[in-house]
Enzyme design. Structure first.
Site, short mmCIF file in Angstrom:
data_model
loop_
_atom_site.label_atom_id
_atom_site.label_comp_id
_atom_site.label_asym_id
_atom_site.label_seq_id
_atom_site.Cartn_x
_atom_site.Cartn_y
_atom_site.Cartn_z
N ARG A 86 -0.77 12.38 -0.31
CA ARG A 86 -1.75 13.57 -0.23
C ARG A 86 -1.55 14.86 0.26
O ARG A 86 -0.37 15.08 0.85
CB ARG A 86 -2.85 12.90 0.73
CG ARG A 86 -2.75 12.48 2.16
CD ARG A 86 -3.54 11.75 2.75
NE ARG A 86 -3.05 11.57 4.06
CZ ARG A 86 -2.43 10.58 4.52
NH1 ARG A 86 -1.93 9.86 3.60
NH2 ARG A 86 -2.22 10.51 5.83
N HIS A 108 0.75 -1.10 -0.15
CA HIS A 108 -0.05 -0.11 -0.09
C HIS A 108 0.94 1.23 0.26
O HIS A 108 1.97 1.28 0.75
CB HIS A 108 -0.94 0.01 1.23
CG HIS A 108 -1.47 1.30 1.74
ND1 HIS A 108 -0.69 2.20 2.63
CD2 HIS A 108 -2.63 2.14 1.16
CE1 HIS A 108 -1.55 3.36 2.85
NE2 HIS A 108 -2.66 3.36 1.71
N HIS A 139 13.12 -1.32 3.82
CA HIS A 139 13.56 -0.44 5.05
C HIS A 139 14.75 0.33 4.58
O HIS A 139 14.98 1.55 4.80
CB HIS A 139 13.66 -0.94 6.55
CG HIS A 139 12.32 -1.25 6.87
ND1 HIS A 139 11.57 -0.16 7.53
CD2 HIS A 139 11.36 -2.39 6.71
CE1 HIS A 139 10.41 -0.68 7.99
NE2 HIS A 139 10.35 -2.07 7.48
N GLY A 179 -18.95 11.33 1.81
CA GLY A 179 -19.79 11.18 0.83
C GLY A 179 -19.00 10.81 -0.38
O GLY A 179 -19.31 11.21 -1.39
N GLY A 180 -17.76 10.47 -0.24
CA GLY A 180 -16.96 10.14 -1.20
C GLY A 180 -17.33 8.85 -2.19
O GLY A 180 -18.40 8.39 -1.98
#
Length: 308
Positions: free
Chosen positions: A120, A116, A155, A267-268
């Site tokens: 943002r 993942h 890492h 509300g995405g």
């Protein structure tokens, strides 16, 4: 989409390019399947005070990846959802805009880890003035059959990209990752960690540079592991264990993940928010691996550790 500070567009342009580059790299290593794009827009909705759009891309049934999803979104609203406004009361009444790239890749081979990554940017305004901005993101690795050299490489790459940003950056964001991706009801980490950061807002240029380092560093961290493990032979036992352990991934995303909660509460777009879930998964009541087995060995890796 309403306009904000022009630096928002700098971040947005970087993120759309990052999505393109990662898609091209994953298609190349898979060698069989290609991403399909679902470009979506949402008109302003008074019920949720939320608008925006994005590009959700999904690769299915590839030679390497059973499913790989990577989405870009640029969304805005006139009020924050309850989970966010409660955590940041100073933002009450502010309009906001957020953009990001988020991905989850579920490989077919149980010896190849799930991964993942997310980067943002968030801004909030009141009366035409920016009242808050920050960057967030990171990447983490979820193996089913861990290899020490893979975890060490992951890492080392994370530590290397953190190095220009201070001697403590890797240790701090590695620890934050261990703490965030922790299933309290299972008393185990989701995997072997990586980096996680949020609310980074000291200096825009420096913080944006770190965001780019994390976004660009993801492929450097993951692709060598893909090349080493994608052709490893496996059987039904390994496949069944992979599907069982994917259940932990579902549990974390639906119970703890702040991005999932923010997206659903604001509300995405549900399909884009839940693209992180694996296409196949299973649960089994009170299952325990055989003592001394390769499956039991995984538990040794699901605790915070100095992997370097």
């Amino acid at each position: 989409m309403r306009r904000m500070d022009p630096t928002f567009d700098l971040v947005r342009n970087y993120l759309t390019d990052l999505q393109d580059r990662i898609c091209a790299a994953i298609e190349a290593v898979d060698g069989q399947a290609r991403f399909t794009e679902d470009a979506w827009t949402r008109a302003p909705d008074a019920a949720v005070a939320h608008a925006g759009g994005g590009r959700t891309r999904i690769l299915r049934e590839g030679a390497v990846f059973e499913q790989a999803g990577i989405g870009f979104s640029d969304v805005s609203g006139s009020r924050l959802p309850p989970s966010a406004s409660a955590a940041r009361p100073e933002l009450a009444g502010a309009s906001w805009r957020a953009c990001g790239v988020s991905l989850v890749f579920h490989p077919r081979n149980p010896y190849l880890p799930t991964t993942h990554a997310n980067v943002r940017h968030f801004r909030a305004e009141r009366d035409g003035q920016t009242v808050a901005w920050w960057f967030g993101g990171g990447f983490d690795l979820t193996p089913f059959y861990p290899f020490d050299e893979d975890v060490a490489h992951w890492h080392r790459t994370a530590a290397g990209l953190c190095a220009p940003f201070g001697v403590d950056r890797y240790a701090e964001h590695k620890r934050w990752c261990d703490e965030y991706f922790f299933l309290r009801h299972r008393n185990e980490t989701r995997g072997v960690g990586g980096l996680f950061f949020d609310d980074l807002h000291g200096d825009f240029e420096r913080d944006f540079a770190y965001l780019r380092a994390v976004g660009d560093g993801f492929l450097d961290a993951y692709l060598p592991i893909v090349e080493r493990r994608k052709d490893t032979a496996y059987g039904e036992r390994e496949r069944e264990f992979q599907l069982y352990r994917r259940g932990r991934y579902v549990e974390f995303n639906l119970v703890y993940d702040r991005g999932t909660l923010f997206g659903l509460q604001s509300g995405g777009r549900t399909e884009s928010i839940l693209m992180s879930l694996p296409p196949r998964v299973r649960w089994e009541y009170a299952w325990q691996p055989e003592a001394g087995s390769a499956e039991a060995r995984l538990q040794q890796y699901l605790v915070p550790r100095d992997w370097l």
